[in-house]
Design an enzyme around this catalytic site. Structure first.
Site, PDB file in Angstrom:
ATOM      1  N   THR A 201       1.613   6.922   0.560  1.00 27.38           N
ATOM      2  CA  THR A 201       0.683   5.841   0.202  1.00 27.38           C
ATOM      3  C   THR A 201       0.631   5.648  -1.307  1.00 27.38           C
ATOM      4  O   THR A 201       0.927   6.575  -2.076  1.00 27.38           O
ATOM      5  CB  THR A 201      -0.731   6.177   0.718  1.00 27.38           C
TER       6      THR A 201
ATOM      7  N   GLY B  85      -9.617   6.786   2.810  1.00 30.10           N
ATOM      8  CA  GLY B  85      -9.253   8.175   2.628  1.00 30.10           C
ATOM      9  C   GLY B  85     -10.444   9.107   2.500  1.00 30.10           C
ATOM     10  O   GLY B  85     -10.451  10.203   3.070  1.00 30.10           O
TER      11      GLY B  85
ATOM     12  N   ARG C 181      -7.554   9.318  -8.886  1.00 30.30           N
ATOM     13  CA  ARG C 181      -8.081   9.464  -7.515  1.00 30.30           C
ATOM     14  C   ARG C 181      -6.956   9.803  -6.530  1.00 30.30           C
ATOM     15  O   ARG C 181      -5.876   9.211  -6.566  1.00 30.30           O
ATOM     16  CB  ARG C 181      -8.773   8.159  -7.101  1.00 30.30           C
ATOM     17  N   VAL C 182      -7.203  10.766  -5.683  1.00 28.61           N
ATOM     18  CA  VAL C 182      -6.258  11.120  -4.616  1.00 28.61           C
ATOM     19  C   VAL C 182      -7.014  11.051  -3.297  1.00 28.61           C
ATOM     20  O   VAL C 182      -8.163  11.492  -3.216  1.00 28.61           O
ATOM     21  CB  VAL C 182      -5.689  12.541  -4.840  1.00 28.61           C
ATOM     22  N   GLY C 183      -6.377  10.481  -2.285  1.00 23.55           N
ATOM     23  CA  GLY C 183      -7.028  10.336  -0.984  1.00 23.55           C
ATOM     24  C   GLY C 183      -6.569  11.369   0.015  1.00 23.55           C
ATOM     25  O   GLY C 183      -6.144  12.477  -0.333  1.00 23.55           O
ATOM     26  N   ASP C 184      -6.648  10.999   1.265  1.00 24.54           N
ATOM     27  CA  ASP C 184      -6.375  11.933   2.362  1.00 24.54           C
ATOM     28  C   ASP C 184      -4.887  12.220   2.572  1.00 24.54           C
ATOM     29  O   ASP C 184      -4.519  13.300   3.057  1.00 24.54           O
ATOM     30  CB  ASP C 184      -6.951  11.377   3.674  1.00 24.54           C
TER      31      ASP C 184
ATOM     32  N   SER D 217       0.817  -1.220   0.000  1.00 27.83           N
ATOM     33  CA  SER D 217       0.000   0.000   0.000  1.00 27.83           C
ATOM     34  C   SER D 217       0.848   1.266   0.000  1.00 27.83           C
ATOM     35  O   SER D 217       0.304   2.365   0.149  1.00 27.83           O
ATOM     36  CB  SER D 217      -0.902   0.001   1.236  1.00 27.83           C
TER      37      SER D 217
ATOM     38  N   THR E   6      -1.836   3.589   4.462  1.00 26.86           N
ATOM     39  CA  THR E   6      -0.835   4.639   4.521  1.00 26.86           C
ATOM     40  C   THR E   6       0.171   4.399   5.627  1.00 26.86           C
ATOM     41  O   THR E   6      -0.203   4.082   6.756  1.00 26.86           O
ATOM     42  CB  THR E   6      -1.537   5.977   4.841  1.00 26.86           C
TER      43      THR E   6
ATOM     44  N   THR F 208      -5.093   7.071   8.787  1.00 26.42           N
ATOM     45  CA  THR F 208      -4.911   5.999   7.809  1.00 26.42           C
ATOM     46  C   THR F 208      -6.241   5.293   7.619  1.00 26.42           C
ATOM     47  O   THR F 208      -7.123   5.382   8.467  1.00 26.42           O
ATOM     48  CB  THR F 208      -3.814   5.030   8.314  1.00 26.42           C
ATOM     49  N   GLY F 209      -6.385   4.615   6.494  1.00 27.67           N
ATOM     50  CA  GLY F 209      -7.630   3.904   6.228  1.00 27.67           C
ATOM     51  C   GLY F 209      -8.378   4.537   5.080  1.00 27.67           C
ATOM     52  O   GLY F 209      -7.771   5.102   4.163  1.00 27.67           O
TER      53      GLY F 209
HETATM   54  N1  GLY Z   1      -5.554   6.518   3.334  1.00 30.64           N
HETATM   55  C1  GLY Z   1      -4.984   6.411   2.068  1.00 30.64           C
HETATM   56  C2  GLY Z   1      -5.888   6.675   0.949  1.00 30.64           C
HETATM   57  O1  GLY Z   1      -7.098   6.566   1.113  1.00 30.64           O
HETATM   58  O2  GLY Z   1      -5.411   6.993  -0.123  1.00 30.64           O
END
Ligand code: GLY
Length: 327
Positions: free
Chosen positions: A203, A239, A213-216, A49, A185, A236-237
């Site tokens: 991550t 996003g 796509r971009v997360g948190d 990941s 992450t 983490t988790g």
């Molecule tokens: N927590 C990482 C993501 O959702 O990209």
């Protein structure tokens, strides 16, 4: 003051924290410590990941996101890096070598090249096998934000590939949680002996995410926040869930208002819970730490661990709070 202190998400932070603790004790920069922790995972193919070994997006391309932070005025992030595994270093280059706080896409690789970072193919054989299997059996998972990849920590002794499928796999190994034992992450928080704080996270994002796509993780205040004099937090988790409640910024604001790190973590998870009604397929974990070094680790449900490095050594710890224990 409990410093020096290192905190990391998931058991895979253990190796990096072991490497980073002594230099921090010796007076090192807390951001160097965070970079060591993240880059150790970025180079580890068995971490599916983060960095090399991270699962690709739906098109088969690995894209990396990362952020670093010393303070609201000193932070940087990089999104959709395609050709360099040093995602945390690139986020730091954004902070230190540009007048900006975030770069996205090809310019992140251009920045890395301009500073002599080596190009690499990010798609590890194990991740490619996972992607091929996912393509054969796309109905077994859903796209973000309805992913069914709930990260689950098998513990520091659970070394080796986290993805249990592969060319010989039938794709019928039972519970998807075992078939796709995805962590998430790598997040790192550090406090130097003088109380200076820093954080970083890195991550490859959700497995088989929609391209772009971009997360948190690379969004300041979502996956990471550090405010000198108040505290620091990393999440983490899932996003999208963390983004929806500005998770780490919310935690810092709660601590600014007098909440303990544990209270702040609980309120953030309760907001996630109330906003998104997560199912058992979803996980969110958060580590919070106040400026005096008091820290807490909490998660929506079972299966999350943090790693602590301090004067008592380095160890993986269970969360102080699980919002829905037994799930
Ligand atoms: N927590 C990482 C993501 O959702 O990209």
């Amino acid at each position: 003051m409990k410093a020096p202190l290192l905190l990391g998400t998931w058991s895979f932070a253990l190796k990096g924290i072991e490497r980073a603790l002594d230099p921090l004790r010796a007076g090192g920069d807390p951001l160097d410590a965070c970079e060591t922790i993240c880059s150790t995972a970025e180079r580890d193919e068995t971490v599916d990941s983060v960095g090399y070994g991270g699962f690709p997006d739906a098109s088969g391309a690995v894209t990396l996101d990362a952020s670093v932070m010393r303070s609201p005025a000193r932070n940087g992030s990089a999104c959709c890096i395609r050709h360099h595994l040093d995602a945390t270093r690139i986020a730091r280059l954004v902070m230190e070598e540009t007048p900006h706080m975030m770069l996205v896409g090809h310019p992140t690789d251009a920045l890395a090249m301009a500073h002599g970072l080596p190009e690499s193919d990010l798609l590890a054989p194990s991740a490619r096998r996972a992607w091929l299997q996912w393509q054969r059996d796309p109905g077994s998972v859903k796209q973000a934000p309805d992913t069914s990849f709930r990260p689950h920590d098998g513990g520091p002794e659970a070394a080796g590939p986290l993805f249990t499928g592969g060319p010989s796999s039938t794709g019928d190994e039972g519970d998807p949680e075992d078939r796709w034992r995805h962590h998430d992450t790598i997040g790192a928080l550090a406090m130097a002996p003088d109380g200076e704080m820093a954080g970083a996270c890195s991550t490859s994002g959700l497995p088989f995410k929609r391209p772009g796509r971009v997360g948190d993780s690379p969004i300041i205040g979502h996956g990471l926040y550090v405010e000198p004099g108040v505290g620091m937090a990393v999440a983490t988790g899932e996003g999208e869930f963390i983004m929806g409640v500005c998770g780490t910024f919310a935690a810092i604001e709660l601590m600014r208002g007098g909440a303990t790190p544990l209270e702040a973590a609980r309120v953030v998870l309760e907001r996630v819970d109330a906003t998104f009604a997560p199912t058992k397929d979803h996980q969110v974990g958060i580590i919070t730490c106040s400026a005096d070094g008091t820290h807490a680790c909490a998660a929506l449900r079972d299966g999350f661990r943090a790693v602590v490095g301090d004067s008592d050594g380095v160890r993986a710890v269970e969360p102080d709070l699980i919002l829905h224990p037994g799930t």
